[in-house]
Scaffold this active site. Sequence first.
Site, PDB file in Angstrom:
ATOM      1  CG  HIS A 281     -53.954-171.041  79.105  1.00 54.12           C
ATOM      2  ND1 HIS A 281     -54.276-172.327  79.479  1.00 54.12           N
ATOM      3  CD2 HIS A 281     -55.097-170.482  78.644  1.00 54.12           C
ATOM      4  CE1 HIS A 281     -55.560-172.537  79.251  1.00 54.12           C
ATOM      5  NE2 HIS A 281     -56.079-171.431  78.762  1.00 54.12           N
ATOM      6  CG  ASP A 332     -59.239-173.969  79.971  1.00 54.54           C
ATOM      7  OD1 ASP A 332     -60.266-173.312  79.736  1.00 54.54           O
ATOM      8  OD2 ASP A 332     -58.225-173.881  79.262  1.00 54.54           O
TER       9      ASP A 332
END
Length: 458
Positions: A281, A332
């Site tokens: 991220h 993800d």
Amino acid sequence: MPGLNPPTGPDRGVTYWCEMAWLPPGEVVECVSVRVEGTRIAAVQPEVPPPPGATRLAGLTLPGLANAHSHAFHRALRGHTQAERGTFWTWREQMYAVAAGLDPDRYLALARATFAEMSLAGVTCVGEFHYLHHGPGGVRYDDPNAMGHALIEAARQAGLRIALLDTCYLTGAIGYPLAGTQLRFGDGDAHRWADRVETLGRSLREAHDVVVGAAIHSVRAVPPEQMCVVAEFANRHATPLHAHVSEQRAENHDCVQAYSATPVQLLHEHGALGPRSTAVHATHLSEVDVALLGGSTTHVCMCPTTERDLADGIGPARALLDGGSPITLGSDSHAVIDLFEEARAVELDERLATRKRGHFRAAELLDAATAAGHASLGFPDAGLLVPGAWADLVSVRLDSVRTAGTTKGAAAETVVFAATAGDVHSVVSGGRRVVEEGRHVLGDVGALLRDAVAEVRG
């Protein structure tokens, strides 16, 4: 499971002839013969006529795609979390509810179907960020690595290699113990985590299709003194080390309040950054954070479809790459599974943030989806169509309604900025053809997903 016919091994001595192929140093070449022997590419010959008996691959053939950040069980959330307003934190409670319903058998079925969906999308290697270790209440299974073994078996049946990023998860938040479903994630301390992962690694010592890596879940879940143990484990075993980093502003605030350092600074101070590390991220970073990540050549895994789904924000991808951090891609939470969408979103999000176009070339984004992703997962000999590399070939149609009309000169740009996972028609993974004419060897993957999700959600 009745009716399944999982891949059992690589084809031997097969030649593929690609109408177009994406070859180093990042260019599209026509009429490419690729000879596969066992699990490896034996020869690559550009601009040749089809050899006798060769299997023709239409469209543009790429190296296999690497999904560098996955939580397989999140696939059961798709569609079910979209009806209400909220934040990352409200979404997380729904995620915990799914985690509570999993055991090794259910996890195997759900992960197998999820990984098969990835395979249909051109993924040949997955980095599974694995923290659902134990039974309800944190009680260990008879085999403490039963859930990890279920994930590995699921990947094998779906035809993927896997980097099992076994995750240390010790606290519910900074200064707070695990509670509720989180109890299933914890090992007590990092030393007991390391002992369990050491056992898992020994059991897989001879496996060439599995990397047992390490992960620090986040600064919320691993205190600094425990980070050192995880980092030392990864260094000792020369294995990947991944961590969620600065996904939420609240995480940064709490970290600075507790430690007078940002998450990146804390990881740096405790030896968790470096060329085998990946910051996942990396959305809310300071200039100092960017410099620390780049200076240590830490990879950064961007997950744009999840980051926008959870309203996380837009990370500074271009600044990170320019600063020395290789960019990789992950799906993800599996709001969608489409690495082409992840790749183009890196560029398109930069356009939204800067109101300017043209931050990434198609070749840079394809590298993020292929060679860089594989390297971050401990498979540096994958993600390239060169002799000696893993025999992973992903062929994308150039005659669909999304891609029709392209030319050789625009083929890479068309795939990155217009194609979808549905345009993948053939996948060779480790020498084994697991997708042909858009159909997976396991059969109806939609039905597998439907049944697995229904079983988990009750």
